[in-house]
Structure formats: C-alpha cells, structure tokens
Design a protein around this motif. Structure first.
Motif, short mmCIF file in Angstrom:
data_model
loop_
_atom_site.label_atom_id
_atom_site.label_comp_id
_atom_site.label_asym_id
_atom_site.label_seq_id
_atom_site.Cartn_x
_atom_site.Cartn_y
_atom_site.Cartn_z
N TYR A 1 0.63 -1.06 -0.16
CA TYR A 1 0.06 0.11 0.06
C TYR A 1 0.77 1.31 0.00
CZ TYR A 1 -3.29 3.45 1.55
OH TYR A 1 -4.07 4.48 1.85
N PHE A 2 1.85 1.15 1.01
CA PHE A 2 2.64 2.24 1.02
C PHE A 2 3.51 2.60 -0.58
CE2 PHE A 2 5.75 5.25 2.88
CZ PHE A 2 6.82 4.83 2.48
N ILE A 3 3.94 1.67 -0.92
CA ILE A 3 4.73 1.88 -2.37
C ILE A 3 3.79 2.24 -3.39
CG2 ILE A 3 5.63 0.40 -3.97
CD1 ILE A 3 7.09 -1.21 -2.22
N ASN A 4 2.56 1.80 -3.24
CA ASN A 4 1.56 2.21 -4.14
C ASN A 4 1.06 3.79 -4.07
OD1 ASN A 4 -0.27 1.60 -6.39
ND2 ASN A 4 -1.88 1.86 -4.89
N GLN A 5 0.98 4.18 -2.61
CA GLN A 5 0.73 5.48 -2.47
C GLN A 5 1.82 6.47 -2.76
OE1 GLN A 5 -2.73 5.05 -2.62
NE2 GLN A 5 -2.56 6.85 -1.41
N ARG A 6 3.07 6.10 -2.13
CA ARG A 6 4.06 7.11 -2.23
C ARG A 6 4.71 7.09 -3.39
NH1 ARG A 6 4.25 11.32 0.43
NH2 ARG A 6 6.49 11.32 0.52
N ILE A 7 4.87 5.84 -4.34
CA ILE A 7 5.71 5.77 -5.20
C ILE A 7 4.90 5.65 -6.45
CG2 ILE A 7 7.44 4.48 -6.23
CD1 ILE A 7 8.63 3.70 -3.35
N VAL A 8 3.99 4.72 -6.73
CA VAL A 8 3.48 4.12 -7.93
C VAL A 8 2.48 5.60 -8.46
CG1 VAL A 8 1.93 2.84 -9.12
CG2 VAL A 8 3.79 2.02 -7.89
N ALA A 9 1.83 5.77 -7.50
CA ALA A 9 0.59 6.94 -7.63
C ALA A 9 1.29 8.02 -8.03
CB ALA A 9 -0.15 7.06 -6.54
N ARG A 10 2.35 8.67 -7.27
CA ARG A 10 2.99 9.67 -7.62
C ARG A 10 3.61 9.60 -9.04
NH1 ARG A 10 6.58 10.59 -2.98
NH2 ARG A 10 7.12 12.71 -3.71
N LEU A 11 4.34 8.50 -9.27
CA LEU A 11 4.93 8.40 -10.57
C LEU A 11 3.82 8.53 -11.64
CD1 LEU A 11 7.54 5.45 -10.06
CD2 LEU A 11 8.00 8.06 -10.70
N VAL A 12 2.67 7.80 -11.41
CA VAL A 12 1.64 7.86 -12.42
C VAL A 12 1.21 9.29 -12.55
CG1 VAL A 12 -0.61 7.48 -12.91
CG2 VAL A 12 0.87 5.65 -12.37
N SER A 13 0.97 9.92 -11.53
CA SER A 13 0.59 11.34 -11.64
C SER A 13 1.74 12.35 -12.45
CB SER A 13 0.23 11.97 -10.18
OG SER A 13 0.67 13.31 -10.03
N LEU A 14 3.04 11.91 -11.85
CA LEU A 14 3.99 12.80 -12.70
C LEU A 14 4.01 12.55 -14.04
CD1 LEU A 14 6.52 14.50 -12.38
CD2 LEU A 14 7.87 12.49 -12.04
N ASN A 15 3.99 11.31 -14.55
CA ASN A 15 3.88 11.04 -15.98
C ASN A 15 2.55 11.67 -16.44
OD1 ASN A 15 4.76 9.35 -18.14
ND2 ASN A 15 2.66 8.09 -17.97
N GLU A 16 1.47 11.84 -15.89
CA GLU A 16 0.49 12.40 -16.52
C GLU A 16 0.80 13.87 -16.75
OE1 GLU A 16 -2.74 11.52 -13.97
OE2 GLU A 16 -3.16 9.56 -14.70
N SER A 17 1.37 14.54 -15.65
CA SER A 17 1.70 15.82 -15.74
C SER A 17 2.55 16.06 -16.85
CB SER A 17 2.52 16.43 -14.42
OG SER A 17 1.56 15.99 -13.61
N VAL A 18 3.65 15.35 -16.94
CA VAL A 18 4.59 15.48 -18.02
C VAL A 18 4.12 15.33 -19.42
CG1 VAL A 18 6.47 14.29 -19.35
CG2 VAL A 18 6.64 14.61 -16.78
#
Lengths: 558, 496
Positions: A319-336
């Motif tokens: 859960y932690f990895i998902n929240q702090r890492i994966v989710a943020r990476l996905v959001s970052l990717n979308e931003s880019v």
C-alpha cells in the motif's frame, strides 16, 4: 545544513524506507522460518525418540503381556494334560515362551526382581511337569492293576467252578470275589481318601472271608485258589496295590492342581509387575506425545501469528509503495504528458524525495527542451555565419509582408543585393576571409536598417535581401544608396574585383503596390531581374525594376 | 505317602461297648515352625493312632486356607496338599478359609481329596451349598459312621467381605441336617463350630448333636469370650494344641456317651520325617523371591495383634503413609486386622520381601475414595467400636489425628478429629486411600460402600503389600515411629 544537504537527507528517505521495509520483511520471514525450523526440529526429535525408543518399548511391553497370557494358557494345558504327548507339547511351548519372556524383560527397570520371579516360574514349571508325569503314570498303573484284578477274578471264578464244590460254597465264595473287584473298580473312581481306605478295609474283609471259607472246606484243593487270592490281595492292597496307588494318585492330583494354581498366580504376579513397568513406559510415551502435541500447537500459533504479521506488513508495504511511489509516478507521468501537449500545464509533485527531485528534473528538462526548441527554431531561421535571418526566414517574412501590404494597401519594396566577384574573392583570399567579408557586409547592412519593420536576410551564398514594407520606389532607392555607401565605407580590399579595389555590391530593387503586387515568386523573380539589371549595368550600382524598359539600354551602355 | 496298612480286626457290632477315637485339630494356617505350626507333629500323631486297633477319625477344624505368606502366593493350595498327606475324614469351614474369597475356596475343595463341610452356608445364586463343599458328610472308619456338620458365624460375611454366600441360622441348619443324618443311620452326629457367641450348646443339650468340637486360640485375649463347660463340647483354647477325644458308649445307649478328651501340645510330639520334608520343601520354594532385601529399619517396632488392633502402631503408620503417598491422597486408613505378622523388628534389621508379605498376606488392592467429613468421622468411630474384642477393624491412619475415650460405649468414643491441624467438618471432602477390602464394606465399614471411587495416577490393580514393598525399596531406610496420631485420653500415661 545547506539546502543541498537538506535535500540530500530528505532525498534518502524513500530509499531508506523501502529498503528498510524489505529488510524487515526478509528478517521477519527468516525469523519465522528459523523458528519453524527449530520447533519442527524439536518435534522431529521427540517423534524420533518416540519412534525409536518409546514405541518399541511399548511394543515390547505388549509382547510381554502376550507372552504371559500364552504362558498362562499353557500352564492350564499342562495341569490338565491327560497323556504324555499333550503334556510334552505344553512343556516345550512353555519353555519356549519363557525364554522369549526373559529376553524381553531384560530392558526393564525392575528386571532383577522380574528375573527372580521368572526363575521361580521356570522351577515351578519343571516341578509341575514332574507331577503331571507322575499323575499320568499312576493312572496307567492303576488301570493295569485293575485289569490284573479282573483277570485274577476270572481265574478265581474259573478255578472255583473247576473245583468240585457245592453250589452253596461256590456262591458263598464267588460273591465276595466279585464284590472285591467291584469295590476295586469303585475305588479307582472315588476321589476321597478315607472312602478309598474304607474300601481297602472292605476288600480286606472280603478276602479274609473267602480265605476262611476256603480253609473251612476240608478236602478242597486250594493250591490254585490261595495263590490267586494272595495275588489279588497284593494287587489291590499291597504297597504298590491299587488302593494305595489310588490314594497316592488322589494326593498327586490335589498337589498338581495346587501347583498349577500357584504357577497361574505367579504368572499373574509377574504380569502385574511387568504391568507397572509397562504403565510407566506408556505414561512417559503419553506425556511425550502430549508435550509434542502442545509444542506443535504452540508452534502453529506462533507461525500463524508471525505469518499474519508478515502478510499484514507486506500489505502495508505494498500500500505504501503504491501510494507514495506508484501513484505519484503515475501522476508525474500524466503531468509530463500534459506538459508535452501544452506548455502552460505545470508539473507539480508534492513531497520532498526522489520523486519530487524527479519532478524537478522533469520541469528543468522540459524547460530546457522548450528553450532549445525555441533556439532551434531560432536557429533554423537564422544564418549562423552572419546572424542575419536566412532565406527561409525571409520567405516567411516576405509572405507575411505581402499580405500585410495587400491588406493595408501599402507599397512593398524588395531589395536583393549581391557581392560582386565574391567567388574570385573567395578563391583569392580563402574561405575564411570570405566568411569574414560576408559578416562585415551583414553588419553594414544591419546598420542600414532604420525601421523595425524592415527586414534583412542573407538570401544566398553572397546574396542578401531586404524587405521594406510601406516603402515606395523613392524610399527604396534611398535605402539602396545608403547600402551602397555603407559597403563602400567598409573599404574591404578586393584585388580581384573588376570594378573596384574594394568590395562592391550590385543591388536590385523592386517595388510593388496594390496594382502590381503579385505572388511572392513573382516578386522575387522581379527583384532578381532587377539585380540582373544591376549586374548588367556594370555592377556596383543599383537598378530598379521599373527602370527596365526605358533605361535599360542606357544603363547598360554605361 | 502310603500308609502302612494294618488290617483291621473286624469289630462286630454285637460287642457291648463301642469305642472310637476322634483326633481334632484346626487353625493351622502357617507351616513354618516359628509360627506355632505342627503339620509334622500332626502326621506323627495320626500315624500313631491309625496303627492302633481302635477306629480313629480325624476331623480338621478348618481355618487354615489363609492367611499366610505362602498362601498369598498360592491361595492356600499348599495347605490342602499338606492336609491331603494326613488324610482327614472331613474338614470344617471357618471364616478364615474365605481369606481368598469364595471361588478360591471352591478351587481348594477340588484339590482336596477329602470333603469340606459347611452346614449353614449357601451360595446366593444357586441356593445350594457352595461349589465343591457339602452341607453334611458321613465319615466311616471300620464299622462306625459319624455324620459331621460345621457351622460358622455371620461375622465371616463382614470380615471377609463375602458377596456370593449367605450365612443361615445355626440352630435351624443343624437341626435339619442332623435329623437327615440320623435317618441315614449314623452312629453319632458331630458338629464342628466356630464363633465367639454361645449359640450351639443348646443343640448338645437337646441331643440334636452328640458332640461339638471347636478351636479358638484367641479366647484368652478377648474379654467377652465364652468357654463352655460340657464334656461333649470339646473346646481347644490354645493355638498349639490337638485334641484326642475318646468316645465310648454301651450298646443301644448312644445317649450316654463317655467322652474323654486329652489335649496334647505340639511340643509334646515328635515330628514325622516325611511330613517335615514336605513342609521344608514348601518353605524353600519361594526363598529366592522372598529373601530379597528391600531395605532396613532404623527404629524398632512390633506388630502383635494387641498392638495393631488397639492403638497407634509404627508399622501401621508406615503402611498408611506409603498408601497415602502412592495414591497422592489427603488421608489413608487401613484396618489393623490386615497386619498379621505378630513379629518384633529391631533397629538396623534388614527388611525382606518376606517380612512385608508375612505382615500383609491378604491380597487386597489399593483404592482411593472420596469421603466427606462426616463419613470420615463415622468411619473412625466404627473403627473404635471393636477395641474391647480386639477386632481387626481398628484403624491405623495417616494424614489425620484423632483422640478418643475407650471407656465410653461404642459409637460415642471419638472426641476430636483433625486433618492438617484443622478439624474435620462435615462439608469438606477428602481423598482417602485404603484397601479394596475396606472400600467394599469389609469389617462392617458399610459407610464406605457408597463413597465415590476416585482415579489416581499410577497402576491401579496393585496390592497394598506391593505398595509397601515399593515404598520401602525406594526409601531403602525406613524409620517407623509413633507421632501421636491416635490418642486415648482415658489412659493415664500417654506414653504407651
């Protein structure tokens, strides 16, 4: 702490966390496994102990029980044996079982005492056997005596009938004889001692009576009678006579039964004693098994608890990895991606760790890219040598200015100039000088530009163009004059120029108004023709397109 | 062994005087000479008389199947074997012959080559005499026949915890069978009796029976023993005596019997060699089992009857402590009557298995009961009720202390009873270890019959004697002592 350091310490947090988490998982798993292993090892030790020691002991204890039961049964068989063969079978089997028992008992705690009892039992079996032999033998002896008695009876009766005696004597004599033998037969079946003695007394009385009778008969030949009577007496009442044998037999029967019962009880005692040891063994097995069982239960509980913890922990980590890492990476990717589509979209990522650093890098690089794109764009519209806009730029600008002129109904003038004998300059002075010359010319041209809207470009290798929106013929010619003057003031030595000692240019001018404005190509062709006209006019001059038809020959003549 | 047969001169019934001899003996349960036993002497006596012309009957008074150390192992078979050697005409049944219960007595009867008679005893299932026994026996010697009956008292049922037989009224049974015997034409009717009560002399006086024979060696020790005074009532009151009874009567005048009895002590007789050999063989048979030394004692103690049945006894304490420990009980009790050794033990004496088994020859398993405080009180009270007659019910105890007044009447003697210093109260329950015999209501301890049996860790079917043997073996050194568990306040000096 500097910002960098701050960032550094904050940056390590994700890495530490994830590494830490995985380390914890690994450690917990290792712990769980090693605990399981050690408990299972213990359990297997206990099981091994049970299998190798306790169960064989218990099985041996059971074997002892079985052997004792068998011995008990065989004891009965021996006691009640009626003939030698069944007796022998019982004895042989008894000794066999007893040997088996001795070897089984060796390992018991109480084995000294047990062995004593078995020794006693062995002796008792031997004694019992001897008694049974005696009893069986006595039985056959008694039967012998009895049949002898019958034979004697017959002989006596026969000899009586052979003798010439009176009937009354015969009756008186034969009756007791028959009675004697009947009593003898009876005694063989009575199982009370005193009645047997009484029968002996009765037999004796009867024999005495017959003897007395016989002796009374004066002239009787008693030579056969009396010996037979004596024999009968001996057979029945003698030391080895039937009645004594029967008494002895009754005593032996009693003793045999008694011994048999004694042996029976001795075996039961042995069984009880062995039972104590067996009980202890069974107790310890049960205790071991119970302990093992409860150990396993504990172990299972521990394992389950630990496993649950590990699973929970893993879930949390995921859960932690998902929240702090994966989710943020996905959001970052979308931003880019959004940013790529449109410059105005901002890349924003919260937090202060590797991902936020990544976001910052993305921002930086995207800006850089945009910068470079711009620059590239710039570059592709600029001549790198002279820093003037290039042909493309000019074409674009021209298109633009044409439209503007058409819309605004303004005249547009285009100048195209060419450095005279530039090839010769290049060949003579070299390319490097040639480039320098071009740069200087460009600089001179820049100085000419007075208005913002005027556009200067390097049109070709040695050609330059200038766009003068809202400029009529007069204005354009003024500009051309200035150009010429600026170039002349450069005073660039050109030995190989055929028209001057210095670098000169030929300038072609074309002006268009709403009447004569046409396509871009037409404009360029016209201007180019004007330049040709300048060239034809002897170079180092300017020529306007409008001057073509009238003054063309005039100028060319100069 | 074969008797040398002496032909009997036929005694015609026409002579005027009748003369016969009856040899009477009984209560010979021990065979070893240090125990006042006398089979070799008996054999000698019988041979002597059987060689004479006078017809001799040998009536054995029973009471010998048990208890004894050897009998613990063979349930009395050896006694029957020895009796077979001396060829009784008949044996009577006393309560002691039930030492190993009814079925074993039946088995002994089948080993015996002589009849065993019990007149007032019937099997409750068959309503007939117990298997192997007879209600009456006609014995014959020469021309004479004597019908023999045997009676015993109700005490047998209680003291030996018998469940398969019932004791009938003596007088009724005797009357019935005596008349049957007379109908069969016996010359005399003899009754062999046991019991402390004076309940058969009337039968003699009414001429129901012609002779009564009885042996009771404890008569001097008991306060209330009745001793008859009738010439036809032969009463042997010493353990080491035989009775040689000479009976004469004139023809047709059986009512006037001339009975003269000679009491011969064992010591006065020679020992028959053959019988001596047989006895010795029996004694040596179990030597290697019994001679095993299991421990030694640091203190001296005695186990005489008048000690174990009347007051706290060191051996009693040792035994009850062992039982309590084995069953992990709060309390242990056992009847003094189960201690039969009657021996002295000195300091540093080695204790062998033989010693323990001679003290405890009865085969009774250990049993664990749950008793409430008031049942426990009743039990102790009951144990005190037989002190005057030195009954075996007197209890040796462990885990409790009690005081009593022996001068009070039975049933009111117990004064105080404590367990671990606390008075025993009705609402408390206690785990009490005892013998199967008492737990089954033996010695009239009927209050124990309904007590719940508890389970305990350890082998269940283990004899009381074996528990003690194991206890001594484990401890190796024992020091039996008195510790004021039982106090009679009516005794002025409390030291003994």
């Amino acid at each position: 702490m500097t910002d960098n350091d701050n960032q550094k310490t904050k940056k390590t947090s994700l890495a530490t966390l994830v590494t830490g988490a995985f380390v914890v998982i690994v450690v917990l798993s290792l712990l769980s496994t090693s605990m399981s292993y050690s408990r299972l090892f213990n359990f297997s030790k206990i099981l091994n102990n049970i299998t190798e020691n306790s169960l064989p002991e218990a099985s041996r204890a059971n074997q002892i029980n079985d052997t004792l039961k068998e011995i008990l049964y065989l004891t009965e068989r021996l006691t009640n044996a009626n003939n030698h063969s069944s007796r022998r079978i019982a004895v042989k089997e008894l000794l066999h079982q007893e040997i088996k028992l001795t070897s089984l008992i060796e390992s018991f705690d109480d084995s000294i005492h047990l062995n004593n009892q078995i020794k006693t039992a062995r002796r008792e079996i031997a004694d019992l056997n001897a008694l049974v032999i005696e009893r069986i033998n006595k039985e056959s002896q008694i039967q012998d005596k009895l049949s002898r008695a019958y034979k004697l009876q017959n002989a006596l009766i026969a000899s009586l009938s052979n003798l010439s005696v009176t009937n009354s004597f015969f009756e008186q004599a034969s009756l007791p004889i028959v009675k004697i033998v009947a009593l003898a037969g009876q005694s063989a079946n009575i199982n009370r001692l005193q009645p047997v003695r009484q029968i002996a007394r009765d037999i004796s009385d009867n024999i005495t009576r017959v003897k007395a009778l016989a002796l009374q008969q004066a002239n009787l030949d008693v030579t056969t009678l009396l010996p037979n009577l004596d024999q009968l007496q001996q057979a029945l009442l003698g030391k080895e006579g039937l009645t004594n044998l029967r008494v002895e037999q009754l005593q032996i029967i009693g003793r045999t039964r008694g011994r048999g019962n004694f042996l029976h009880n001795l075996i039961l005692d042995i069984s009880r004693l062995a039972g104590t040891s067996t009980f202890k063994i069974n107790q310890s097995i049960v205790e071991d098994a119970q302990k093992a069982s409860s150990d396993i239960a504990t172990q299972v509980n521990w394992s389950i608890t630990l496993a649950v913890f590990v699973v929970l922990f893993v879930v949390i980590i995921i859960y932690f990895i998902n929240q702090r890492i994966v989710a943020r990476l996905v959001s970052l990717n979308e931003s880019v991606l959004r940013r790529i589509k449109s410059e105005s979209s901002a890349i924003e990522v919260d937090g202060n760790d590797e991902i936020s650093e990544l976001a910052k890098s993305f921002v930086y690089f995207s800006e850089k890219v945009e910068q470079q794109t711009q620059q590239l764009q710039q570059l592709s519209l600029t001549d790198s040598l002279t820093d003037l806009p290039n042909r493309r730029a000019m074409d674009e600008r021209l298109t633009h200015d044409v439209h503007t002129a058409k819309r605004g109904h303004w005249p547009l003038s285009v100048i195209l100039l060419d450095i005279d004998f530039f090839k010769l300059y290049n060949d003579f002075y070299g390319h490097v000088a040639g480039d320098e010359c071009l740069k200087n010319v460009a600089l001179a041209l820049k100085n000419v530009q007075q208005r913002e809207s005027d556009f200067m470009a390097r049109y070709g290798g040695e050609e330059f163009a200038m766009l003068l929106p809202s400029t009529d013929k007069e204005g354009a010619i003024k500009v051309a004059k200035r150009i010429k003057a600026n170039i002349e003031s450069l005073k660039l030595r050109h030995k190989k120029s055929k028209v001057s000692k210095y670098i000169t240019v030929s300038i072609g001018i074309a002006t268009f108004n709403e009447n004569s404005i046409a396509t871009v190509d037409n404009i360029l062709i016209s201007t180019d023709r004007a330049l040709y006209g300048a060239k034809e006019s002897g170079r180092n001059c300017y020529f306007h397109f409008d001057d073509f038809d009238k003054d063309f020959y005039k100028t060319t003549a100069k | 062994m074969a008797f040398a047969f002496a032909p009997l001169i036929a005694v015609s019934k026409q002579t005027s005087e009748h003369n016969l001899t009856i040899i009477f003996s009984g209560n010979m349960n021990e065979i070893s000479s240090d125990k006042k036993s006398a089979y070799p002497q008996l054999s000698y006596l019988l041979k002597k008389h059987r060689n004479k012309p006078t017809p001799v009957f040998f009536f054995f008074g029973g009471g010998s199947i048990g208890p004894s150390m050897l009998a613990t192992f063979d349930r009395g078979s050896h006694i029957v074997d020895l009796l077979n050697q001396v060829e009784p005409d008949v044996m009577a049944t006393t309560k002691r012959d039930f030492s190993f219960l009814e079925d074993e007595l039946s088995l002994r009867a089948y080993e015996a080559a002589f009849p065993i008679v019990a007149t007032n005893l019937i099997d409750v299932e068959t309503n007939n005499v117990l298997d192997g026994l007879s209600t009456s026996v006609i014995t014959r010697q020469g021309d004479y026949s004597i019908g023999v009956l045997s009676t015993l008292s109700e005490r047998a049922i209680q003291e030996y915890n018998l469940t398969q037989v019932r004791v009938l009224d003596k007088a009724e049974a005797v009357k019935k069978h005596a008349s049957l015997l007379r109908q069969q034409g016996v010359d005399l009717v003899a009754l062999i009796n046991t019991g402390i009560k004076n309940d058969v002399i009337q039968l003699l006086e009414d001429n129901i029976v012609d002779l009564i024979l009885q042996k009771d060696s404890n008569v001097d020790v008991r306060k209330d023993q009745y001793k008859p005074n009738h010439s036809n009532y032969i009463f042997v009151s010493s353990q080491d005596e035989f009775a040689v009874v000479n009976v004469r009567w004139q023809e047709q005048d059986v009512q006037n019997l001339n009975v003269s009895t000679e009491y011969i002590r064992y010591q006065q007789l020679f020992k028959d060699a053959e019988m001596q050999q047989v006895v010795e063989q029996y004694e040596s048979r179990l030597d290697n089992l019994l001679d095993e030394v299991i421990g030694n004692t640091q203190t001296s103690f005695r186990t005489q009857r008048n000690l174990v049945r009347r007051k706290e006894n060191e051996f009693g304490n040792l035994l009850t402590d062992a039982l309590k420990q084995y069953a992990k009980a709060d309390i242990a009790i056992i009847n003094g009557g189960t201690i039969r050794g009657e021996r002295n033990y000195i300091r540093s004496q080695q204790i062998t298995r033989r010693d323990v088994i001679s003290e405890l020859p009865y085969r009774s398993n250990i049993e664990l009961l749950e008793l409430s405080g008031d049942v426990l009180q009743q039990t102790i009270e009951h144990g005190l009720s037989g002190i005057d007659s030195l009954l075996g019910r007197f209890l040796q105890v462990s885990g409790i202390k009690f005081t009593y007044n022996s001068q009070k009447p039975p049933g009111q003697r117990l004064l105080s009873l404590t367990h671990n210093g606390q008075p025993v109260t009705a609402n408390k329950v206690y785990k009490v270890a005892t013998s199967e015999y008492l737990a089954g209501g033996g010695d009239d301890f009927t209050m124990l019959l309904s007590a719940p049996r508890l389970d305990f860790k350890g082998q269940k079917n283990i004899l009381v004697s074996d528990v003690l043997v194991n206890h001594i073996r484990t401890a190796n050194t024992i020091a039996p002592a008195l510790d004021r568990r039982i106090i009679d306040i009516s005794k002025s000096n409390l030291s003994k």
